[in-house]
Design a protein around this motif. Sequence first.
Motif, PDB file in Angstrom:
ATOM      1  N   THR A 191       0.866  -1.191  -0.153  1.00  0.00           N
ATOM      2  CA  THR A 191       0.024  -0.016   0.172  1.00  0.00           C
ATOM      3  C   THR A 191       1.022   1.293   0.052  1.00  0.00           C
ATOM      4  OG1 THR A 191      -1.620  -1.083   1.161  1.00  0.00           O
ATOM      5  CG2 THR A 191      -1.666   1.213   1.365  1.00  0.00           C
ATOM      6  N   VAL A 192       1.812   1.141   0.708  1.00  0.00           N
ATOM      7  CA  VAL A 192       2.766   2.495   1.011  1.00  0.00           C
ATOM      8  C   VAL A 192       3.609   2.629  -0.274  1.00  0.00           C
ATOM      9  CG1 VAL A 192       4.790   3.471   1.936  1.00  0.00           C
ATOM     10  CG2 VAL A 192       3.005   2.397   3.380  1.00  0.00           C
ATOM     11  N   ALA A 193       3.983   1.354  -0.928  1.00  0.00           N
ATOM     12  CA  ALA A 193       4.597   1.642  -2.399  1.00  0.00           C
ATOM     13  C   ALA A 193       4.018   2.269  -3.536  1.00  0.00           C
ATOM     14  CB  ALA A 193       5.320   0.365  -2.472  1.00  0.00           C
ATOM     15  N   THR A 194       2.605   1.578  -3.435  1.00  0.00           N
ATOM     16  CA  THR A 194       1.484   2.093  -4.397  1.00  0.00           C
ATOM     17  C   THR A 194       1.535   3.671  -4.215  1.00  0.00           C
ATOM     18  OG1 THR A 194       0.562  -0.103  -4.326  1.00  0.00           O
ATOM     19  CG2 THR A 194      -0.777   2.079  -5.286  1.00  0.00           C
ATOM     20  N   HIS A 195       1.331   4.116  -3.221  1.00  0.00           N
ATOM     21  CA  HIS A 195       0.984   5.660  -2.970  1.00  0.00           C
ATOM     22  C   HIS A 195       2.126   6.434  -3.227  1.00  0.00           C
ATOM     23  CE1 HIS A 195      -2.895   4.232  -1.420  1.00  0.00           C
ATOM     24  NE2 HIS A 195      -3.176   5.484  -1.829  1.00  0.00           N
ATOM     25  N   CYS A 196       3.479   5.712  -2.858  1.00  0.00           N
ATOM     26  CA  CYS A 196       4.692   6.351  -3.093  1.00  0.00           C
ATOM     27  C   CYS A 196       4.952   6.690  -4.577  1.00  0.00           C
ATOM     28  CB  CYS A 196       5.787   5.521  -2.522  1.00  0.00           C
ATOM     29  SG  CYS A 196       5.945   5.913  -0.674  1.00  0.00           S
ATOM     30  N   HIS A 197       4.367   5.745  -5.300  1.00  0.00           N
ATOM     31  CA  HIS A 197       4.722   5.775  -6.739  1.00  0.00           C
ATOM     32  C   HIS A 197       3.625   6.834  -7.399  1.00  0.00           C
ATOM     33  CE1 HIS A 197       5.419   4.786 -10.812  1.00  0.00           C
ATOM     34  NE2 HIS A 197       4.061   4.080 -11.082  1.00  0.00           N
ATOM     35  N   ARG A 198       2.341   6.920  -6.762  1.00  0.00           N
ATOM     36  CA  ARG A 198       1.500   7.792  -7.277  1.00  0.00           C
ATOM     37  C   ARG A 198       2.040   9.136  -7.110  1.00  0.00           C
ATOM     38  NH1 ARG A 198      -4.023   4.821  -5.491  1.00  0.00           N
ATOM     39  NH2 ARG A 198      -4.248   3.269  -6.771  1.00  0.00           N
ATOM     40  N   LEU A 199       2.471   9.388  -5.727  1.00  0.00           N
ATOM     41  CA  LEU A 199       2.966  10.862  -5.523  1.00  0.00           C
ATOM     42  C   LEU A 199       4.179  11.118  -6.650  1.00  0.00           C
ATOM     43  CD1 LEU A 199       3.034  12.820  -3.346  1.00  0.00           C
ATOM     44  CD2 LEU A 199       4.371  11.623  -1.915  1.00  0.00           C
ATOM     45  N   ARG A 200       5.006   9.861  -6.695  1.00  0.00           N
ATOM     46  CA  ARG A 200       6.265  10.506  -7.564  1.00  0.00           C
ATOM     47  C   ARG A 200       5.514  10.621  -9.205  1.00  0.00           C
ATOM     48  NH1 ARG A 200       8.769   6.342 -10.734  1.00  0.00           N
ATOM     49  NH2 ARG A 200      10.704   6.964 -11.659  1.00  0.00           N
ATOM     50  N   LEU A 201       4.491  10.205  -9.706  1.00  0.00           N
ATOM     51  CA  LEU A 201       4.080  10.416 -10.952  1.00  0.00           C
ATOM     52  C   LEU A 201       3.468  11.815 -10.805  1.00  0.00           C
ATOM     53  CD1 LEU A 201       2.362   7.028 -12.036  1.00  0.00           C
ATOM     54  CD2 LEU A 201       4.621   8.181 -12.739  1.00  0.00           C
ATOM     55  N   ARG A 202       2.695  12.275  -9.714  1.00  0.00           N
ATOM     56  CA  ARG A 202       2.283  13.487  -9.660  1.00  0.00           C
ATOM     57  C   ARG A 202       3.234  14.507  -9.647  1.00  0.00           C
ATOM     58  NH1 ARG A 202      -1.249  11.527  -5.715  1.00  0.00           N
ATOM     59  NH2 ARG A 202      -0.273  12.403  -4.013  1.00  0.00           N
ATOM     60  N   ARG A 203       4.464  14.501  -8.926  1.00  0.00           N
ATOM     61  CA  ARG A 203       5.250  15.514  -8.845  1.00  0.00           C
ATOM     62  C   ARG A 203       6.026  15.324 -10.261  1.00  0.00           C
ATOM     63  NH1 ARG A 203       7.894  13.507  -3.068  1.00  0.00           N
ATOM     64  NH2 ARG A 203       6.522  14.400  -1.828  1.00  0.00           N
ATOM     65  N   ALA A 204       6.116  14.268 -10.972  1.00  0.00           N
ATOM     66  CA  ALA A 204       6.736  14.375 -12.111  1.00  0.00           C
ATOM     67  C   ALA A 204       5.860  15.000 -13.237  1.00  0.00           C
ATOM     68  CB  ALA A 204       6.957  13.075 -12.912  1.00  0.00           C
ATOM     69  N   CYS A 205       4.779  15.099 -13.113  1.00  0.00           N
ATOM     70  CA  CYS A 205       3.689  15.535 -14.165  1.00  0.00           C
ATOM     71  C   CYS A 205       3.561  17.417 -13.738  1.00  0.00           C
ATOM     72  CB  CYS A 205       2.503  15.161 -13.755  1.00  0.00           C
ATOM     73  SG  CYS A 205       2.177  13.547 -14.569  1.00  0.00           S
ATOM     74  N   ALA A 206       3.835  17.459 -12.475  1.00  0.00           N
ATOM     75  CA  ALA A 206       3.847  18.970 -12.326  1.00  0.00           C
ATOM     76  C   ALA A 206       4.935  19.647 -12.407  1.00  0.00           C
ATOM     77  CB  ALA A 206       3.751  19.063 -10.401  1.00  0.00           C
ATOM     78  N   GLN A 207       6.131  18.923 -12.928  1.00  0.00           N
ATOM     79  CA  GLN A 207       7.445  19.680 -13.113  1.00  0.00           C
ATOM     80  C   GLN A 207       7.155  20.377 -14.716  1.00  0.00           C
ATOM     81  OE1 GLN A 207      10.283  20.021 -11.417  1.00  0.00           O
ATOM     82  NE2 GLN A 207       9.307  19.036  -9.640  1.00  0.00           N
ATOM     83  N   PRO A 208       7.774  21.541 -14.784  1.00  0.00           N
ATOM     84  CA  PRO A 208       7.695  22.153 -16.164  1.00  0.00           C
ATOM     85  C   PRO A 208       8.645  21.350 -17.008  1.00  0.00           C
ATOM     86  CG  PRO A 208       9.211  23.405 -14.570  1.00  0.00           C
ATOM     87  CD  PRO A 208       8.678  22.301 -13.947  1.00  0.00           C
ATOM     88  N   SER A 209       8.109  21.243 -18.265  1.00  0.00           N
ATOM     89  CA  SER A 209       8.900  20.350 -19.472  1.00  0.00           C
ATOM     90  C   SER A 209      10.083  21.158 -19.762  1.00  0.00           C
ATOM     91  CB  SER A 209       7.689  20.422 -20.740  1.00  0.00           C
ATOM     92  OG  SER A 209       8.516  19.717 -21.730  1.00  0.00           O
ATOM     93  N   ALA A 210      11.082  20.422 -19.991  1.00  0.00           N
ATOM     94  CA  ALA A 210      12.464  20.972 -20.619  1.00  0.00           C
ATOM     95  C   ALA A 210      12.449  21.539 -21.757  1.00  0.00           C
ATOM     96  CB  ALA A 210      13.525  19.786 -20.468  1.00  0.00           C
ATOM     97  N   LEU A 211      11.270  21.426 -22.600  1.00  0.00           N
ATOM     98  CA  LEU A 211      11.418  21.924 -24.009  1.00  0.00           C
ATOM     99  C   LEU A 211      10.410  23.166 -23.997  1.00  0.00           C
ATOM    100  CD1 LEU A 211      10.821  18.715 -26.098  1.00  0.00           C
ATOM    101  CD2 LEU A 211      12.795  19.867 -25.568  1.00  0.00           C
ATOM    102  N   SER A 212       9.729  23.485 -22.898  1.00  0.00           N
ATOM    103  CA  SER A 212       9.074  24.847 -22.804  1.00  0.00           C
ATOM    104  C   SER A 212       9.746  25.826 -22.536  1.00  0.00           C
ATOM    105  CB  SER A 212       7.711  24.525 -21.727  1.00  0.00           C
ATOM    106  OG  SER A 212       8.429  24.292 -20.446  1.00  0.00           O
TER     107      SER A 212
END
Length: 214
Positions: free
Chosen positions: A193-214
């Motif tokens: 359960t913890v690993a699943t939510h750590c992964h979801r948190l990691r994906l959300r943070r990655a999506c929130a990062q500005p694109s390197a090409l923008s």
Amino acid sequence: MVATGRSTSPAISTASTVSAAVPFPRRPLDPSDQVRRWYENELGWATVPGIPVRLPLGLRFDVLDVPAEAGRSALRHLAPGSPVAVQGDRMRLLVAAGSGEELPGLLDWLEWGTLALDLTAIGEGGLMDAPVPPGRCSATGARPPWTGTAALRGAAVWLRPPEPGCEVEASLPTLSALGGGGDAPDLVRLVNTVATHCHRLRLRRACAQPSALS
């Protein structure tokens, strides 16, 4: 004959007697001493010398260190008396001693081993800041503004405190509970359960990062 000296022995003796009768002022009680006594005397847990008070891991329990956001999702897998602490944005889930050594293999078995998860286990040889005992003052002498799951910044506090007089080991998640009929929580379900939510948190943070090409 004029006396050339005067004896001062009686005065000195009297002053010494008065000085001996007056106790020296007591050193103010260090709040960290109160914290240490609570752990050692009321819980029977070992502490290590120094300030802040720290607890040695691997003796009676290990710790899963996870983001508090991910840890909250796993609380339902814990027994009512299973202690949980928070410090800043991190949550410390107490698990059975030896669980720290099992975590890498367990993550591989659950097919999480290839991902960089913000999930670590601390066991033998590690230390944990001793959370402020419930209802007590912090090591600085200030009572922490503890409300809900918000922790005093910089200080470890109990979200679910241990109960004096109770053996903590019986309430801790353990690998041996898998498939068993005991009351101990299952470490596998907790870690998954913890690993699943750590992964979801990691994906959300990655999506929130500005694109390197923008």
